[in-house]
Write a protein that holds these residues in place. Structure first.
Motif, PDB file in Angstrom:
ATOM      1  N   ALA A 195       0.700  -1.583  -0.218  1.00  0.00           N
ATOM      2  CA  ALA A 195       0.123   0.257   0.368  1.00  0.00           C
ATOM      3  C   ALA A 195       1.187   1.394   0.119  1.00  0.00           C
ATOM      4  O   ALA A 195       0.440   2.382  -0.450  1.00  0.00           O
ATOM      5  N   VAL A 196       1.779   1.509   0.585  1.00  0.00           N
ATOM      6  CA  VAL A 196       2.611   2.462   1.010  1.00  0.00           C
ATOM      7  C   VAL A 196       3.257   2.709  -0.610  1.00  0.00           C
ATOM      8  O   VAL A 196       3.229   3.795  -1.050  1.00  0.00           O
ATOM      9  N   PHE A 197       3.570   1.567  -1.182  1.00  0.00           N
ATOM     10  CA  PHE A 197       4.382   1.726  -2.431  1.00  0.00           C
ATOM     11  C   PHE A 197       3.496   2.517  -3.686  1.00  0.00           C
ATOM     12  O   PHE A 197       3.691   3.226  -4.292  1.00  0.00           O
ATOM     13  N   TRP A 198       2.085   2.225  -3.870  1.00  0.00           N
ATOM     14  CA  TRP A 198       1.167   2.641  -4.450  1.00  0.00           C
ATOM     15  C   TRP A 198       1.042   3.942  -4.310  1.00  0.00           C
ATOM     16  O   TRP A 198       0.986   4.770  -5.228  1.00  0.00           O
ATOM     17  N   ALA A 199       0.757   3.791  -2.985  1.00  0.00           N
ATOM     18  CA  ALA A 199       0.527   5.621  -2.703  1.00  0.00           C
ATOM     19  C   ALA A 199       1.629   6.626  -2.643  1.00  0.00           C
ATOM     20  O   ALA A 199       1.444   7.286  -3.636  1.00  0.00           O
ATOM     21  N   GLU A 200       2.530   6.350  -3.244  1.00  0.00           N
ATOM     22  CA  GLU A 200       4.082   6.961  -2.915  1.00  0.00           C
ATOM     23  C   GLU A 200       3.859   7.421  -4.778  1.00  0.00           C
ATOM     24  O   GLU A 200       3.975   8.251  -5.237  1.00  0.00           O
TER      25      GLU A 200
ATOM     26  N   GLU B 124       3.354  10.585  -9.554  1.00  0.00           N
ATOM     27  CA  GLU B 124       2.500  10.378 -10.575  1.00  0.00           C
ATOM     28  C   GLU B 124       2.653  12.005 -10.532  1.00  0.00           C
ATOM     29  O   GLU B 124       2.883  12.960 -11.726  1.00  0.00           O
ATOM     30  N   TYR B 125       1.534  12.618 -10.365  1.00  0.00           N
ATOM     31  CA  TYR B 125       1.345  13.724  -9.681  1.00  0.00           C
ATOM     32  C   TYR B 125       2.410  14.597  -9.441  1.00  0.00           C
ATOM     33  O   TYR B 125       1.930  15.833 -10.406  1.00  0.00           O
ATOM     34  N   LEU B 126       3.610  14.656  -8.487  1.00  0.00           N
ATOM     35  CA  LEU B 126       4.240  15.862  -8.493  1.00  0.00           C
ATOM     36  C   LEU B 126       5.158  15.867 -10.010  1.00  0.00           C
ATOM     37  O   LEU B 126       5.431  17.263 -10.030  1.00  0.00           O
ATOM     38  N   ASN B 127       5.215  14.982 -10.856  1.00  0.00           N
ATOM     39  CA  ASN B 127       6.376  15.219 -11.614  1.00  0.00           C
ATOM     40  C   ASN B 127       5.224  15.542 -12.544  1.00  0.00           C
ATOM     41  O   ASN B 127       6.112  15.554 -14.019  1.00  0.00           O
ATOM     42  N   GLY B 128       3.768  16.206 -12.541  1.00  0.00           N
ATOM     43  CA  GLY B 128       3.784  17.108 -13.445  1.00  0.00           C
ATOM     44  C   GLY B 128       2.611  14.928 -14.518  1.00  0.00           C
ATOM     45  O   GLY B 128       2.421  16.007 -15.798  1.00  0.00           O
ATOM     46  N   ASN B 129       2.661  14.425 -14.421  1.00  0.00           N
ATOM     47  CA  ASN B 129       2.172  13.778 -15.307  1.00  0.00           C
ATOM     48  C   ASN B 129       0.592  13.925 -15.318  1.00  0.00           C
ATOM     49  O   ASN B 129       0.343  14.390 -14.498  1.00  0.00           O
ATOM     50  N   PRO B 130       0.504  13.474 -16.532  1.00  0.00           N
ATOM     51  CA  PRO B 130      -0.839  14.227 -17.320  1.00  0.00           C
ATOM     52  C   PRO B 130      -1.961  13.068 -16.353  1.00  0.00           C
ATOM     53  O   PRO B 130      -2.673  13.613 -16.039  1.00  0.00           O
ATOM     54  N   GLN B 131      -1.505  12.299 -16.231  1.00  0.00           N
ATOM     55  CA  GLN B 131      -2.614  11.124 -15.565  1.00  0.00           C
ATOM     56  C   GLN B 131      -2.361  10.832 -14.447  1.00  0.00           C
ATOM     57  O   GLN B 131      -0.824  10.431 -14.578  1.00  0.00           O
ATOM     58  N   TYR B 132      -2.649  10.664 -12.584  1.00  0.00           N
ATOM     59  CA  TYR B 132      -2.702   9.703 -12.016  1.00  0.00           C
ATOM     60  C   TYR B 132      -3.624  10.020 -11.063  1.00  0.00           C
ATOM     61  O   TYR B 132      -4.884   9.873 -10.937  1.00  0.00           O
ATOM     62  N   ALA B 133      -2.665   8.158 -10.251  1.00  0.00           N
ATOM     63  CA  ALA B 133      -4.022   7.596 -10.048  1.00  0.00           C
ATOM     64  C   ALA B 133      -5.454   7.145 -10.535  1.00  0.00           C
ATOM     65  O   ALA B 133      -6.523   7.020  -9.874  1.00  0.00           O
TER      66      ALA B 133
ATOM     67  N   VAL C 182      -5.723  15.519  -4.758  1.00  0.00           N
ATOM     68  CA  VAL C 182      -4.529  15.951  -4.437  1.00  0.00           C
ATOM     69  C   VAL C 182      -4.811  15.555  -2.599  1.00  0.00           C
ATOM     70  O   VAL C 182      -3.139  15.312  -2.383  1.00  0.00           O
ATOM     71  N   SER C 183      -5.549  16.262  -2.283  1.00  0.00           N
ATOM     72  CA  SER C 183      -6.314  15.517  -0.102  1.00  0.00           C
ATOM     73  C   SER C 183      -5.800  14.064  -0.224  1.00  0.00           C
ATOM     74  O   SER C 183      -5.273  13.735   0.602  1.00  0.00           O
ATOM     75  N   ASP C 184      -6.018  13.407  -1.026  1.00  0.00           N
ATOM     76  CA  ASP C 184      -6.143  12.154  -0.909  1.00  0.00           C
ATOM     77  C   ASP C 184      -4.257  11.271  -0.916  1.00  0.00           C
ATOM     78  O   ASP C 184      -4.568  11.038  -0.282  1.00  0.00           O
ATOM     79  N   LEU C 185      -4.165  12.201  -1.992  1.00  0.00           N
ATOM     80  CA  LEU C 185      -2.450  11.610  -2.030  1.00  0.00           C
ATOM     81  C   LEU C 185      -1.593  12.192  -0.452  1.00  0.00           C
ATOM     82  O   LEU C 185      -0.582  10.878  -0.669  1.00  0.00           O
ATOM     83  N   VAL C 186      -2.253  13.545  -0.596  1.00  0.00           N
ATOM     84  CA  VAL C 186      -1.696  13.947   0.753  1.00  0.00           C
ATOM     85  C   VAL C 186      -1.305  12.438   1.918  1.00  0.00           C
ATOM     86  O   VAL C 186      -0.591  12.720   2.632  1.00  0.00           O
ATOM     87  N   ASP C 187      -2.422  12.395   2.027  1.00  0.00           N
ATOM     88  CA  ASP C 187      -3.087  11.967   2.903  1.00  0.00           C
ATOM     89  C   ASP C 187      -2.034  10.985   3.342  1.00  0.00           C
ATOM     90  O   ASP C 187      -1.786   9.797   4.204  1.00  0.00           O
ATOM     91  N   LEU C 188      -2.456   9.781   1.850  1.00  0.00           N
ATOM     92  CA  LEU C 188      -2.008   8.115   1.532  1.00  0.00           C
ATOM     93  C   LEU C 188      -0.373   8.734   1.905  1.00  0.00           C
ATOM     94  O   LEU C 188       0.664   7.137   2.303  1.00  0.00           O
ATOM     95  N   TYR C 189       0.335   9.625   1.548  1.00  0.00           N
ATOM     96  CA  TYR C 189       1.656   9.399   1.708  1.00  0.00           C
ATOM     97  C   TYR C 189       1.974   9.656   3.319  1.00  0.00           C
ATOM     98  O   TYR C 189       3.560   9.431   4.021  1.00  0.00           O
ATOM     99  N   ARG C 190       1.112   9.900   4.079  1.00  0.00           N
ATOM    100  CA  ARG C 190       1.356   9.854   5.712  1.00  0.00           C
ATOM    101  C   ARG C 190       2.287   7.938   6.188  1.00  0.00           C
ATOM    102  O   ARG C 190       3.079   8.033   6.761  1.00  0.00           O
TER     103      ARG C 190
END
Length: 489
Positions: A232-237, A242-251, A257-265
């Protein structure tokens, strides 16, 4: 014109105005491509297939076929977008903080065993000091090939982790139900995107999903377990990168974005299981002593053995890992809350900054800051400006007996030394520095032996003076012609 001169003179005499002596920046590397599940080997579609039953677009994972999306086909390598973000941060700091610093007054350190750390260092100096061409070359980086200074637990020659029994107590023990339940909602959210897993990962368990993936203790320095939480940590990171790198699609377009920040915990928590308070003394005593030595050298204006930069250095940039930031935070008892991130988050490009200032009234003081770009800033890659500055928060030095935001250097020195394990310091000269300045760790009576000596001597002299005075008075009374009977009547 007269008023301008007046205000300039006033600024020079106002108490508390500080003059910077040195700034130390301990930075995490910039945005990188992901590690593979389990943290070992290369990231390939085949290695990921068992952790998802969905068909992903070509940008999953980064590789030769998707380099146009990630910009790099290197596993866990700094992306071009990540390098640009580091340059933008350097440009902002160079203009805001270091406009008066010369090229010769900058020192750069990095974990040279990691190409992304070297690239992070050169990109930062390119932004902060664009005219200092020598600083843009990896050859000027002061290296740490054995990961003594930037130890993330991979170098255990001097000190190691706590026993597996201690570490497993942090996990709740047993079959790790406590760990699984603590992050149940996050794990299920990840699974709703990836639809894990192939049946070979959980034989006899149906349905085979991320929550049912068995958790096993491994005790690897980068992850204590394998199974549900680690995957789960692997996928969260992965989603966050994906998002931070500016990829057109993420997750898969399913998370905000709030989901991504929460998962990064989960990623930070995963590191802290192994890199806990115990480990911080084992693996970060070298880094902390190096920081302390740099502060003392700048204040005393004389070389300190064990440092590879001179006493005239104004800026020390250290490109390392998220692990180093976490271990320093735990070792020194720090905490921060940055804009856009969860508490104590250590996002790509985040940095812990130590500043030594000379106050006009009193001696030098230490202040600490945490600085990082906000998630949208990292994704968009726009230059920073006053309205769009990176998040910079002052960090309280909670164990400082004085001002927690401007800790006297001597108090800071005693505080840091009290937290270190000298036997874990991998640079011998810095170990000597800590031991020679370590009077603060000596038991109180032994530390102040000279106080007892002076107090005893003063008491002796006072007693002798009183005795002489009494004898003098008696002698004077007897010589006045009165008898002892008359004196007592």
């Amino acid at each position: 014109m007269v008023m301008l001169v007046y205000f300039l003179l006033l600024a020079l005499v106002v108490p508390g105005v500080a003059t910077p002596l040195v700034t130390i920046i301990v930075s995490r590397h910039g945005i990188r491509t992901p590690y593979p599940p389990g943290g070992e080997g290369n990231l390939t579609k085949e290695s990921m297939a068992q952790y998802t039953t969905k068909s992903f677009p070509p940008c999953w994972p980064p590789g030769p076929e998707s380099s146009g999306v990630w910009g790099s086909s290197i596993t866990a390598g700094l992306t071009p977008h990540g390098g640009e973000q580091i340059r933008l941060m350097g440009r902002w700091m160079g203009t805001s903080n270091f406009s008066g610093v010369s090229c010769d007054d900058v020192a750069v350190y990095a974990d040279i065993s990691s190409s992304r750390d070297n690239e992070t260092a050169t990109n930062w100096t390119l932004g902060a000091f664009p005219t200092c061409k020598a600083l843009h070359q990896e050859e000027v980086i002061k290296g740490d090939a054995k990961q003594v200074l930037f130890n993330d637990g991979s170098n255990q020659e001097l000190c190691g982790f706590q026993s597996s029994k201690v570490i497993q107590s942090f996990l709740g023990g047993g079959k790790y139900e406590a760990l699984l339940n603590a992050w149940k909602s996050q794990i299920q959210l990840v699974d709703s995107v990836v639809h894990c897993c192939s049946s070979e990962l959980c034989p006899g368990h149906l349905p085979c999903n991320l929550s049912s993936l068995p958790i096993k203790y491994t005790g690897k320095f980068w992850a204590a377990t394998e199974g549900a939480f680690d995957i789960a940590v692997f996928w969260a990171e992965f989603f966050l990168l994906e998002y931070l790198n500016g990829n057109p699609q993420y997750a898969q377009g399913q998370l905000g974005v709030s989901d991504l920040v929460d998962l990064y915990r989960m990623a930070v928590e995963n590191i802290e299981i192994m890199d806990d308070h115990f480990a911080s003394r084992s693996f970060e005593s070298t880094m902390a002593s190096h920081i302390l030595g740099t502060l003392l050298q700048a204040a005393e204006r004389k070389p300190i053995p064990g440092l590879s930069h001179s006493q005239n250095t104004k800026v020390v940039y250290m490109a390392g890992h998220d692990t180093n930031l976490i271990l320093l935070r735990l070792l020194l008892g720090l905490r921060w809350q940055s804009h856009g991130w969860a508490q104590n988050g250590v996002a790509p490009g985040g940095m812990l900054i130590f500043e030594l200032e000379q106050r006009q009234e009193g001696g030098p003081v230490v202040s600490i800051y945490f600085q990082v770009a906000q998630p949208a800033q990292l994704r968009e890659g726009q230059p920073f400006s006053e309205p769009q500055a990176p998040s910079r928060v002052q960090v309280a030095i909670t164990d400082c007996p004085g001002d927690p935001f401007a800790c006297p250097l001597d108090a800071f020195k005693k505080m840091v030394i009290s937290k270190l394990r000298p036997e874990c310091i991998g640079i011998p000269a810095l170990r000597d520095l800590v031991e020679n300045h370590g009077a603060g760790s000596v038991p109180w009576p032994a530390q102040y032996w000279w106080t007892f000596l002076l107090t005893g001597l003063a008491a002796f002299l006072l007693g002798a003076a009183i005795s002489w005075f009494i004898k003098k008075r008696r002698s004077s009374s007897l010589s006045s012609g009165y008898s002892s009977q008359e004196l007592t009547s």
